[in-house]
Design a protein around this motif. Structure first.
Motif, PDB file in Angstrom:
ATOM      1  N   THR A 310       1.126  -8.021  -3.255  1.00 18.80           N
ATOM      2  CA  THR A 310       0.689  -7.607  -2.295  1.00 18.80           C
ATOM      3  C   THR A 310       0.845  -5.874  -1.956  1.00 18.80           C
ATOM      4  O   THR A 310       1.696  -5.940  -1.467  1.00 18.80           O
ATOM      5  N   ILE A 311      -0.405  -5.177  -2.066  1.00 15.04           N
ATOM      6  CA  ILE A 311       0.092  -3.958  -2.456  1.00 15.04           C
ATOM      7  C   ILE A 311      -0.631  -3.264  -1.275  1.00 15.04           C
ATOM      8  O   ILE A 311      -2.088  -2.986  -2.021  1.00 15.04           O
ATOM      9  N   THR A 312      -1.184  -3.280   0.613  1.00 15.63           N
ATOM     10  CA  THR A 312      -1.853  -3.020   0.629  1.00 15.63           C
ATOM     11  C   THR A 312      -2.608  -1.714   0.766  1.00 15.63           C
ATOM     12  O   THR A 312      -1.104  -0.779   1.714  1.00 15.63           O
ATOM     13  N   SER A 338       0.027  -4.606 -15.435  1.00 11.28           N
ATOM     14  CA  SER A 338      -1.270  -4.782 -14.575  1.00 11.28           C
ATOM     15  C   SER A 338      -2.031  -5.462 -13.087  1.00 11.28           C
ATOM     16  O   SER A 338      -0.600  -6.295 -13.158  1.00 11.28           O
ATOM     17  N   ILE A 339      -3.210  -5.926 -13.075  1.00 10.10           N
ATOM     18  CA  ILE A 339      -3.740  -5.895 -12.284  1.00 10.10           C
ATOM     19  C   ILE A 339      -4.568  -6.934 -11.760  1.00 10.10           C
ATOM     20  O   ILE A 339      -4.783  -6.966 -13.302  1.00 10.10           O
ATOM     21  N   ASP A 340      -4.304  -8.100 -11.386  1.00 15.00           N
ATOM     22  CA  ASP A 340      -4.537  -9.696 -11.136  1.00 15.00           C
ATOM     23  C   ASP A 340      -5.953  -9.595 -10.417  1.00 15.00           C
ATOM     24  O   ASP A 340      -6.547  -9.945 -11.286  1.00 15.00           O
ATOM     25  N   HIS A 341      -5.915  -9.255  -9.084  1.00 12.83           N
ATOM     26  CA  HIS A 341      -6.826  -9.361  -8.409  1.00 12.83           C
ATOM     27  C   HIS A 341      -6.810  -7.395  -7.297  1.00 12.83           C
ATOM     28  O   HIS A 341      -5.931  -6.968  -7.209  1.00 12.83           O
ATOM     29  N   ILE A 342      -8.268  -7.144  -7.512  1.00 10.37           N
ATOM     30  CA  ILE A 342      -8.500  -6.196  -6.099  1.00 10.37           C
ATOM     31  C   ILE A 342      -8.930  -6.839  -4.978  1.00 10.37           C
ATOM     32  O   ILE A 342     -10.666  -6.050  -5.179  1.00 10.37           O
ATOM     33  N   PRO A 343      -9.065  -7.252  -3.897  1.00 13.14           N
ATOM     34  CA  PRO A 343      -9.969  -7.217  -2.427  1.00 13.14           C
ATOM     35  C   PRO A 343     -10.123  -6.533  -2.012  1.00 13.14           C
ATOM     36  O   PRO A 343      -9.014  -5.669  -1.746  1.00 13.14           O
ATOM     37  N   SER A 344     -10.950  -5.829  -1.676  1.00 13.83           N
ATOM     38  CA  SER A 344     -11.479  -4.882  -0.535  1.00 13.83           C
ATOM     39  C   SER A 344     -12.234  -4.340   0.272  1.00 13.83           C
ATOM     40  O   SER A 344     -12.321  -5.821   0.784  1.00 13.83           O
ATOM     41  N   ILE A 351      -3.650  -4.567  -3.761  1.00 13.55           N
ATOM     42  CA  ILE A 351      -3.668  -4.707  -5.154  1.00 13.55           C
ATOM     43  C   ILE A 351      -2.721  -6.061  -5.238  1.00 13.55           C
ATOM     44  O   ILE A 351      -1.873  -6.392  -4.693  1.00 13.55           O
ATOM     45  N   VAL A 352      -4.144  -7.150  -6.564  1.00 12.55           N
ATOM     46  CA  VAL A 352      -2.314  -8.630  -6.285  1.00 12.55           C
ATOM     47  C   VAL A 352      -1.631  -7.776  -7.352  1.00 12.55           C
ATOM     48  O   VAL A 352      -2.752  -7.724  -8.346  1.00 12.55           O
ATOM     49  N   LEU A 353      -0.987  -8.872  -7.727  1.00 15.20           N
ATOM     50  CA  LEU A 353      -0.066  -8.603  -8.810  1.00 15.20           C
ATOM     51  C   LEU A 353       1.525  -9.366  -9.561  1.00 15.20           C
ATOM     52  O   LEU A 353       1.802 -10.022  -8.414  1.00 15.20           O
ATOM     53  N   ARG A 354       1.811  -9.372 -10.612  1.00 15.46           N
ATOM     54  CA  ARG A 354       2.670 -10.668 -11.144  1.00 15.46           C
ATOM     55  C   ARG A 354       4.398 -10.239  -9.707  1.00 15.46           C
ATOM     56  O   ARG A 354       4.720  -8.652 -10.674  1.00 15.46           O
ATOM     57  N   LYS A 355       5.213 -10.347  -9.021  1.00 18.29           N
ATOM     58  CA  LYS A 355       6.143 -10.267  -8.911  1.00 18.29           C
ATOM     59  C   LYS A 355       6.914  -9.871 -10.461  1.00 18.29           C
ATOM     60  O   LYS A 355       7.879  -9.215  -9.787  1.00 18.29           O
ATOM     61  N   LYS A 356       6.920 -10.528 -11.287  1.00 13.25           N
ATOM     62  CA  LYS A 356       7.953 -10.487 -11.843  1.00 13.25           C
ATOM     63  C   LYS A 356       7.885  -8.652 -12.544  1.00 13.25           C
ATOM     64  O   LYS A 356       9.192  -8.985 -13.159  1.00 13.25           O
ATOM     65  N   TYR A 357       6.713  -9.010 -12.576  1.00 15.58           N
ATOM     66  CA  TYR A 357       6.385  -7.039 -13.409  1.00 15.58           C
ATOM     67  C   TYR A 357       6.809  -6.059 -12.310  1.00 15.58           C
ATOM     68  O   TYR A 357       7.142  -5.145 -12.780  1.00 15.58           O
ATOM     69  N   LYS A 379       1.079  -0.639   2.270  1.00 13.62           N
ATOM     70  CA  LYS A 379       2.109  -1.947   2.903  1.00 13.62           C
ATOM     71  C   LYS A 379       2.776  -2.813   1.683  1.00 13.62           C
ATOM     72  O   LYS A 379       1.614  -3.474   1.053  1.00 13.62           O
ATOM     73  N   VAL A 380       3.467  -3.359   1.211  1.00 10.27           N
ATOM     74  CA  VAL A 380       3.711  -3.883   0.020  1.00 10.27           C
ATOM     75  C   VAL A 380       4.196  -5.680   1.149  1.00 10.27           C
ATOM     76  O   VAL A 380       5.273  -5.840   2.136  1.00 10.27           O
ATOM     77  N   ASP A 381       3.501  -6.989   0.527  1.00 11.59           N
ATOM     78  CA  ASP A 381       4.787  -8.057   0.864  1.00 11.59           C
ATOM     79  C   ASP A 381       4.685  -8.585  -0.585  1.00 11.59           C
ATOM     80  O   ASP A 381       3.666  -8.804  -1.390  1.00 11.59           O
ATOM     81  N   ARG A 382       5.822  -9.079  -0.772  1.00 12.35           N
ATOM     82  CA  ARG A 382       6.205 -10.377  -1.463  1.00 12.35           C
ATOM     83  C   ARG A 382       6.273 -11.666  -1.463  1.00 12.35           C
ATOM     84  O   ARG A 382       6.802 -12.387  -2.172  1.00 12.35           O
ATOM     85  N   ASP A 383       4.876 -11.848  -0.445  1.00 10.09           N
ATOM     86  CA  ASP A 383       4.946 -13.772  -0.486  1.00 10.09           C
ATOM     87  C   ASP A 383       3.464 -14.046  -1.010  1.00 10.09           C
ATOM     88  O   ASP A 383       3.223 -14.229   0.466  1.00 10.09           O
ATOM     89  N   LEU A 384       3.554 -13.737  -1.869  1.00 10.67           N
ATOM     90  CA  LEU A 384       1.683 -14.659  -1.312  1.00 10.67           C
ATOM     91  C   LEU A 384       1.549 -16.009  -2.715  1.00 10.67           C
ATOM     92  O   LEU A 384       2.017 -15.580  -4.103  1.00 10.67           O
TER      93      LEU A 384
END
Ligand code: ASP
Length: 450
Positions: A310-312, A338-344, A351-357, A379-384
């Motif tokens: 996620t990138i908040t 490409s973006i998977d979800h955008i909770p706001s 922004i929620v996206l796949r780590k592999k990309y 703020k980036v979090d790589r554990d979702l």
């Protein structure tokens, strides 16, 4: 006309291949079969595709690769020997060696061409066996039939539309069984391009759409798709019927029965997809349809998948700034993500996206651009992990979100993201990766063991 696709476990040895051929021959409408590469014969066995990847990797590393190649050949030798069709072997060996010995300066193209040989050789072998046992069959070369693919911006193999028209000619000769290798197609230059792993499901779906099949039968080794991954829960609830939309959501969130991209071709034509068991052909299996005839349960399935980041993005008074979101999304588009979800929230958007990309390099560039161009904090979090509850019947019932959230909270699982689309077909929860399987089990217990 029915298009049948058989997975690796259905083709793992001579006995399985005989079963597959009997299934095809038992129904005159089964005229097109798509085959995977031979899979595992036992739990600890290696799939032919993985053996081929070992060949390519050895060659690319500049090492001797004869031993790896022999391991692949041995699988076909064993099958041909038991089916008494050894005459097919020289052709298979010749093709395999030519591809393995070919130019490898472009490592991606080389790996694709070697990987595809599991399906290619399997299709040759099955067609040969059918002919040898007195049934008219032909091996279909994807290049000859015009199954054209290209890579999209993310490097994913996608089909060129004209392929559907090209492949429609498979329906013409109903006297002969067409045996088509799954998993790969060719570029307009004739270079082999493979789909991602499990991609023979996509080939089957493409062929079914191209010939306007009455049904796409996807033969595997389970009687049904289950409401939850059977490795997480004992005796899970079987799904007899599910819509394309529900299946798409579950495949996205980690259901491995069917490749995520295999729904779209049949979906666009409204062709039903029937998942069936090669080892128990009389079982009805699971039907994937556009419109349900019945509901067996309130929730259709629960799945979880790790590997998200996620990138908040945080900016005071964001909600007053016209065009902020458009500018933010443009950055991701320009970086090819490409973006998977955008909770706001009011002043934050995640922004929620796949780590592999979302590689480290992309992360640095994107964070830099957001901070500089939009003056926002990141703020980036790589554990979702994403856990989904899916079911069309949920749209008409009250209280499922409350039950799910309470069960997760009682289990001590922190919900980092909660999302429910207006269609009410699914609910999504974002949790720490280490809680993924646990959350799926907790939700299953709550929603299926009522
Ligand atoms: N043989 C390929 C794999 O193992 C493709 C497939 O079986 O669908 O992923």
């Amino acid at each position: 006309m029915k298009v049948t696709k058989f997975g690796g476990s259905s083709l793992a040895n001579a006995f399985q291949i005989q079963k597959v051929c009997n299934i095809v021959l038992s129904d005159d409408d089964r005229k097109i079969m798509v085959v995977s590469a031979p899979g595992k014969r036992t739990k600890d066995d290696t799939k032919v595709t993985d053996l081929l990847i070992a060949v390519a990797k050895a060659r690319l590393a500049g090492n001797e690769y004869e031993k790896e190649l022999q391991a692949v050949l041995d699988r076909y030798i064993e099958i041909a020997d038991e089916l008494n069709i050894e005459k097919v072997l020289p052709g298979i060996e010749d093709k395999l060696r030519k591809i393995a010995d070919a130019d490898y300066t472009d490592d991606i193209k080389y790996l694709d061409s070697v990987k595809a040989m599991g399906e290619d050789c399997c299709a040759r072998l099955v067609a040969y066996y059918l002919n040898a046992s007195g049934h008219k069959a032909r091996y279909c070369d994807p290049a000859e039939y015009g199954l054209y693919l290209e890579h999209d911006v993310q490097g994913k193999a996608v089909i060129l539309d004209e392929s559907y028209t090209n492949l429609a000619k498979l329906a013409e000769d109903t006297d002969t069984i067409s045996v088509f290798p799954g998993f790969y197609g060719v570029s307009k230059n004739g270079e082999i391009i493979t789909f991602s792993r499990g991609g023979s499901d996509i080939t089957g779906s493409i062929l079914a759409a191209a010939v306007n099949a009455e049904v796409y039968e996807n033969w595997t080794d389970v009687d049904n798709v289950f409401a939850v991954n059977p490795s997480l829960v004992k005796n899970p609830f079987p799904i007899t019927e599910i819509t394309y939309d529900e299946m798409r959501e579950l495949s996205y969130a980690g259901f491995t029965v069917l490749h995520e991209e295999a729904i779209s071709p049949v979906f666009s034509k409204g062709i039903p997809l029937n998942i069936k068991n090669t080892n128990n052909p009389s079982a009805k299996g699971t039907w994937i349809v556009s419109k349900r005839t019945h509901y067996d349960s309130l929730v259709t399935g629960i799945a979880g998948d790790k590997g998200f980041a996620t990138i908040t993005v945080d900016k005071y008074l964001m909600n007053h700034q016209v065009g902020f979101l458009a500018d933010l999304l443009k950055i991701f588009a320009e970086e090819g993500l490409s973006i998977d979800h955008i909770p706001s929230g009011i002043d934050t958007v995640t922004i929620v996206l796949r780590k592999k990309y979302f590689t480290q390099e992309k992360e640095e560039r994107i964070v830099n651009r957001i901070e500089k161009e939009l003056g926002a904090k990141c703020k980036v979090d790589r554990d979702l992990a994403i856990v989904m509850i899916v079911g069309e019947a949920m749209a008409n019932s009250v209280g499922i979100m409350a039950r799910a959230a309470t069960a997760l909270s009682n289990a001590g699982i922190n919900l980092r993201i909660v999302n429910q689309g207006a269609s009410e077909i699914s609910m999504m929860f974002g949790v720490s990766e280490s809680y993924c399987s646990y959350a799926v089990r907790v939700l299953y217990k709550e929603l299926f063991r009522y």
